[in-house]
Design a protein around this motif. Sequence first.
Motif, short mmCIF file in Angstrom:
data_model
loop_
_atom_site.label_atom_id
_atom_site.label_comp_id
_atom_site.label_asym_id
_atom_site.label_seq_id
_atom_site.Cartn_x
_atom_site.Cartn_y
_atom_site.Cartn_z
N ALA A 242 41.40 -18.98 4.02
CA ALA A 242 42.17 -17.76 3.83
C ALA A 242 41.84 -17.05 2.53
CB ALA A 242 43.66 -18.10 3.86
N TYR B 230 43.71 -11.89 10.26
CA TYR B 230 43.85 -12.19 8.84
C TYR B 230 44.93 -11.28 8.25
CZ TYR B 230 42.61 -13.17 4.00
OH TYR B 230 42.64 -13.56 2.67
N TRP C 186 50.43 -13.88 -0.40
CA TRP C 186 50.19 -14.76 0.74
C TRP C 186 48.95 -14.26 1.48
CZ3 TRP C 186 52.29 -19.26 2.34
CH2 TRP C 186 53.53 -19.66 1.81
N TYR D 141 46.72 -15.36 5.07
CA TYR D 141 46.75 -16.25 6.23
C TYR D 141 45.57 -15.94 7.15
CZ TYR D 141 48.12 -18.45 10.63
OH TYR D 141 48.12 -19.19 11.77
N ARG E 88 44.08 -16.79 10.76
CA ARG E 88 44.49 -17.33 12.05
C ARG E 88 43.50 -18.35 12.59
NH1 ARG E 88 45.22 -12.84 16.35
NH2 ARG E 88 42.97 -13.06 16.51
N GLN F 122 43.98 -21.43 10.59
CA GLN F 122 45.42 -21.68 10.42
C GLN F 122 45.76 -22.09 8.99
OE1 GLN F 122 46.31 -24.47 13.79
NE2 GLN F 122 47.61 -22.80 14.50
N GLN F 123 45.00 -21.56 8.06
CA GLN F 123 45.27 -21.84 6.65
C GLN F 123 46.07 -20.69 6.05
OE1 GLN F 123 42.63 -21.51 2.87
NE2 GLN F 123 42.29 -23.57 3.63
N ALA F 124 47.12 -21.05 5.31
CA ALA F 124 47.91 -20.06 4.57
C ALA F 124 47.74 -20.35 3.09
CB ALA F 124 49.38 -20.15 4.97
N HIS G 1 48.86 -19.58 -0.66
CA HIS G 1 50.00 -19.06 -1.42
C HIS G 1 49.64 -19.01 -2.90
CE1 HIS G 1 54.43 -19.43 -2.86
NE2 HIS G 1 54.07 -18.16 -2.73
N ALA H 269 54.93 -17.95 6.40
CA ALA H 269 53.81 -18.69 6.98
C ALA H 269 54.17 -19.15 8.39
CB ALA H 269 53.46 -19.89 6.11
N ALA I 170 51.08 -23.83 10.07
CA ALA I 170 50.04 -23.40 9.13
C ALA I 170 49.84 -24.44 8.04
CB ALA I 170 50.41 -22.06 8.51
N VAL J 170 49.44 -24.91 4.46
CA VAL J 170 49.70 -24.12 3.26
C VAL J 170 48.99 -24.72 2.06
CG1 VAL J 170 51.46 -23.22 1.70
CG2 VAL J 170 51.92 -23.37 4.16
#
Length: 390
Positions: free
Chosen positions: A113, A150, A160, A162, A164, A167-169, A171, A284, A288, A290
């Motif tokens: 991400a 995205y 933030w 993200y 898709r 599936q990484q978020a 922060h 999120a 996900a 994180v």
Amino acid sequence: MDQDSTAAQDMTATRAGRRRTAVRIGVPVAVAAAVATGIGLVPALASDESPNLPAISAQDLIAKALSTNTDTFSGTVRVNADLGLPTALTDAMSGSGPLGEIARSAGAQTGSADPQLKAVELLGGSHTLSVATDGPDRQRVTLSGQKSGYELVHNGGQVWAYDRGSQQALHLTGADGHRPDGKAGIASVNPQDIAKQLLEHSAATTSVTVDGTERVAGHAAYKLSIKPKQAGSTIAEIRVSVDADKGMPLAVQLRTVDGATAFDVRFGTLSYAKPDAKTFEFDAPKGAKVVERSGGALTDNPMPSVPGLPSLPAGGGAAGAGGVIGEGWTAIAHADAGAEAAKGLAKFTGRQVKGGTLVSTRIVNALITTDGKVYVGAVTPETLQAAAGK
């Protein structure tokens, strides 16, 4: 012929003469608003299809674009790029293909991400971004495609991001009193930031004219034509469309000496209305992964590090262990990478030329010499070889 007809013909001839008049000025931000002597005016005369706008000088239009503080808007940005980047390079950086898989397995942050890595995806093909901005503390960028989705959301002291696909978020929170910058990475690929970077280019080596008008995303705009005075650059012209009312750059197009349009970024739709506050909320998604990071891990402006787009160094210098040769559009950065590192780069990509290995894109070329020196610039291969003494 009556007097009215003669006067009309004289006025038409005068306007045609003015249209042909070229304005040559420098465009660094420090002097854009101050250049006032020895410069003619180029009226932005409208054709039947173009908006009819008052005449404006090139220096006044540049000053307007560089000083605009419009930071409340929303819309879509269309990006079309044909930079000629080596596929191996983009795959390795974006996490695509076999090289991307190798990079990920080695622990690289590809395919994540990270907004700076996500910007690499915009350097090839066509993409559409949805954007929203409410002042310096709130931005949202959405990239949607067949293979990816995205989100990048900056809201006050938090960012933030993200992805898709993975599936990484990500922060990001402030560190050491510094607030994370929502303009980092993919968010910097927009007409405003790119135009301002290019308009701050070297004064002595740039020619600028106001070249008519057009409409971009429904807004009347002047068109700036920016060209290098020097021979040897890979860039033939940069065109910047500037909102006649707000002064905000609405489109940037980069054309190369081989006649190609290598990069075109422009608003497709644009509203200056204040976006709803809910636009900048983000949670999120369930499931996900994180990743927490310090906001200080992102640079303020990653554009110079994005391969394929010139950082346009303006300084000068002499050849040595490292530095810049030349100035303006033909400035060449050079450094001693070492013979072993040079061999590795040469093996990775590029073609053999006199004196070493050449890695080429439509805009940026790099010469890796056999003795381990690297020369990089938005210049032709011949200009690189001359600078390296090859």
